[in-house]
Scaffold this motif. Sequence first.
Motif, short mmCIF file in Angstrom:
data_model
loop_
_atom_site.label_atom_id
_atom_site.label_comp_id
_atom_site.label_asym_id
_atom_site.label_seq_id
_atom_site.Cartn_x
_atom_site.Cartn_y
_atom_site.Cartn_z
N LYS A 168 -3.15 -13.38 5.35
CA LYS A 168 -2.26 -12.52 4.52
C LYS A 168 -2.00 -13.70 3.65
N ASN A 169 -1.06 -14.79 4.12
CA ASN A 169 -0.16 -15.73 3.39
C ASN A 169 -1.08 -16.86 2.58
N ARG B 119 -6.10 -9.34 8.09
CA ARG B 119 -4.78 -9.95 7.49
C ARG B 119 -3.95 -11.41 8.16
N ASN B 120 -4.22 -10.97 9.44
CA ASN B 120 -3.24 -11.72 10.74
C ASN B 120 -4.11 -12.52 11.21
N LEU C 265 -5.71 -14.43 0.80
CA LEU C 265 -6.07 -12.98 0.89
C LEU C 265 -6.12 -12.59 -0.40
#
Length: 290
Positions: free
Chosen positions: A19-20, A6-7, A23
């Motif tokens: 994630k931004n 995610r990061n 995702l």
Amino acid sequence: MLRTGRNDVCWCGSGNKYKNCHLAFDQRLENYAIMGEEVPEHSMIKTPSQIQGIRHAGVINNQILDIVSENIKAGMSTEDINTLVHENTIRLGGIPAPLNFEGYPKSVCTSINEVVCHGIPDPKRIIKDGDIINVDVTTIVDGFYADASRMYCIGKVSPEAEKLVRVTKESVDLALKECKAWGHLGDIGAVISEYIYANGYTVVREIGGHGVGIAFHEEPWVSHIGTRGTDMLLVPGMIFTVEPMVNAGKADVVQDSKDGWTIYTTDNSLSAQWEYTILITEDGPEVLAR
């Protein structure tokens, strides 16, 4: 499908955290896959920087075809077209992709009348009044590819030839409307084949469109005969060609046994083709080369 934390930096090359960025997109693809849909791999989805490069290649490719449009006429040889394409490709900062591709000897394909595709330019092949000819240009710019072809009616062509050329172009424009994010490749083949057969023509089955941009030919293969709601899901970032080859007679084709490239109709009927390079976006299709 490639797993990214995610990061972690997103696989698309944006520099943003996964994630931004992609995702939610990947989760949507996974959900479609669970429902039994055929979804594209990340390798078929172009990054923003790749799209920018392919878009620029498309601008150059269009300029080259515009030059052909301004100069093509009866009395020219197909080798004259090859020279025109080659010299202007180099002048504009590109590389002619067909030249030496798998042994192809020229910088462009020129396909006249019963030639379906891959016609090799020849100083002895003179373009005549009444001919229809496809000029297929693929250009590499800074390592990125764009691919398109146009049909030309030379002088006064027969009504039958004019209709074939027009209907073929109309089928591509209809297909363009089906190039919607979260639609299907089968939608493209369906609308083309429905329109072509309704007009009394046939669609070549063996040769289709293809992914393009990082290489000359990539996945997916794009059939011009299909069933709506089937085949691979269309998602934003995919780039491919739509390029139906339409015959006035039977759909059957044959390859020249001597040159190993030229494809003819088996019944010597006329054939026509138009080709676009298309980007799928959330807001609809973008034609990068035509």
